[in-house]
Enzyme design. Structure first.
Site, PDB file in Angstrom:
ATOM      1  N   GLY A  45     -11.906  20.946  12.741  1.00 20.26           N
ATOM      2  CA  GLY A  45     -10.578  20.454  13.085  1.00 20.26           C
ATOM      3  C   GLY A  45     -10.420  20.461  14.594  1.00 20.26           C
ATOM      4  N   GLN A  50      -6.331  20.301  22.627  1.00 19.36           N
ATOM      5  CA  GLN A  50      -7.641  20.914  22.884  1.00 19.36           C
ATOM      6  C   GLN A  50      -8.554  20.025  23.723  1.00 19.36           C
ATOM      7  OE1 GLN A  50      -8.210  21.974  18.492  1.00 19.36           O
ATOM      8  NE2 GLN A  50      -9.209  23.672  19.538  1.00 19.36           N
ATOM      9  N   CYS A  98     -11.693  29.135  16.340  1.00 13.96           N
ATOM     10  CA  CYS A  98     -11.119  27.985  17.036  1.00 13.96           C
ATOM     11  C   CYS A  98     -12.055  27.578  18.171  1.00 13.96           C
ATOM     12  CB  CYS A  98      -9.753  28.375  17.601  1.00 13.96           C
ATOM     13  SG  CYS A  98      -8.918  27.046  18.486  1.00 13.96           S
ATOM     14  N   LEU A  99     -12.280  26.286  18.320  1.00 13.69           N
ATOM     15  CA  LEU A  99     -13.168  25.810  19.385  1.00 13.69           C
ATOM     16  C   LEU A  99     -12.625  26.169  20.774  1.00 13.69           C
ATOM     17  CD1 LEU A  99     -14.178  22.293  17.986  1.00 13.69           C
ATOM     18  CD2 LEU A  99     -15.560  24.391  17.989  1.00 13.69           C
ATOM     19  N   HIS A 140      -3.567  25.453  10.938  1.00 11.29           N
ATOM     20  CA  HIS A 140      -4.182  25.884  12.199  1.00 11.29           C
ATOM     21  C   HIS A 140      -4.052  24.776  13.255  1.00 11.29           C
ATOM     22  CE1 HIS A 140      -7.526  27.833  14.629  1.00 11.29           C
ATOM     23  NE2 HIS A 140      -7.452  26.625  15.158  1.00 11.29           N
ATOM     24  N   GLU A 141      -4.404  23.544  12.841  1.00 14.41           N
ATOM     25  CA  GLU A 141      -4.345  22.421  13.797  1.00 14.41           C
ATOM     26  C   GLU A 141      -2.903  22.092  14.165  1.00 14.41           C
ATOM     27  OE1 GLU A 141      -6.968  21.796  15.249  1.00 14.41           O
ATOM     28  OE2 GLU A 141      -8.215  22.815  13.756  1.00 14.41           O
ATOM     29  N   HIS A 144      -1.596  24.144  16.934  1.00 16.74           N
ATOM     30  CA  HIS A 144      -1.951  23.675  18.285  1.00 16.74           C
ATOM     31  C   HIS A 144      -0.880  22.735  18.845  1.00 16.74           C
ATOM     32  CE1 HIS A 144      -5.895  25.359  19.023  1.00 16.74           C
ATOM     33  NE2 HIS A 144      -6.335  24.989  17.834  1.00 16.74           N
TER      34      HIS A 144
END
Ligand code: NI
Length: 181
Positions: A45, A50, A98-99, A140-141, A144
């Site tokens: 995701g 990000q 998370c990236l 989660h996304e 952001h």
């Protein structure tokens, strides 16, 4: 094109992202780049903040689960201006990463089920229900887009324990196989 991923400490990750419309410049290309960036970094995701853009856009592709869970692997979705309409009272604990927060995985408790309204890449409106792992990734996304990171939601004691690691990310004292900013 692979874009650099903005990591913990970058102010854009803390902004409440703005809705977009059809005229947003280069949107098709951006969506394509976000999928490419996510896949290259082995993520499932990615939200626009990000990659440095405070806009309400996220992409999800669970294809990496094809070995373990073929049914989950079919889940690929682009959401523009998503809105969570409903969430269950029932909550579940799951491990998240998370990236933008490389090297940290922690247990997070979130609602088990959500109902979401969103626009797809053609700006068609959908109202859909998600549960289990799908609901988890969408939440989660979505976080952001609200300037929220999963580390905000870990229990205070654990948060204390990962503080040092988070500071290292701020100082870019981390090793990633993907480009960060
Ligand atoms: Ni994330």
């Amino acid at each position: 094109m692979i874009l650099p991923i903005y990591t913990y400490g970058q102010p854009v990750l803390r902004k409440v992202a703005e809705p977009i419309d059809k005229d947003y410049p280069g949107l098709d290309e951006l969506i394509k780049n976000m999928y490419e960036t996510m896949t290259h970094a082995d993520g499932v995701g990615l939200a626009a903040p990000q990659v440095g853009l405070p806009i309400r856009l996220l992409v999800i592709d669970l294809a990496p689960f094809k070995e373990d869970n073929p049914e989950l692997a079919a889940f690929k979705i682009t959401m523009i201006n998503p809105e969570i309409l409903e969430e269950s009272e029932e909550e579940i604990a799951m491990d998240e990463g998370c990236l933008s927060i490389p090297g940290i995985n922690e247990t997070v408790v979130r609602p088990e089920y959500i109902k979401v309204k969103y626009l797809d890449e053609d700006f068609n409106e959908h109202i859909e229900e998600f549960d289990g792992f799908r609901a988890r990734v969408v939440q989660h996304e979505y976080g952001h887009l609200e300037g929220e990171l999963f580390t905000d939601l870990v229990k205070p004691l654990r948060r204390q324990l990962i503080k040092g690691k988070l500071n290292n990310i701020v100082k870019k004292k981390i090793d990633t196989k993907y480009k960060i900013k």
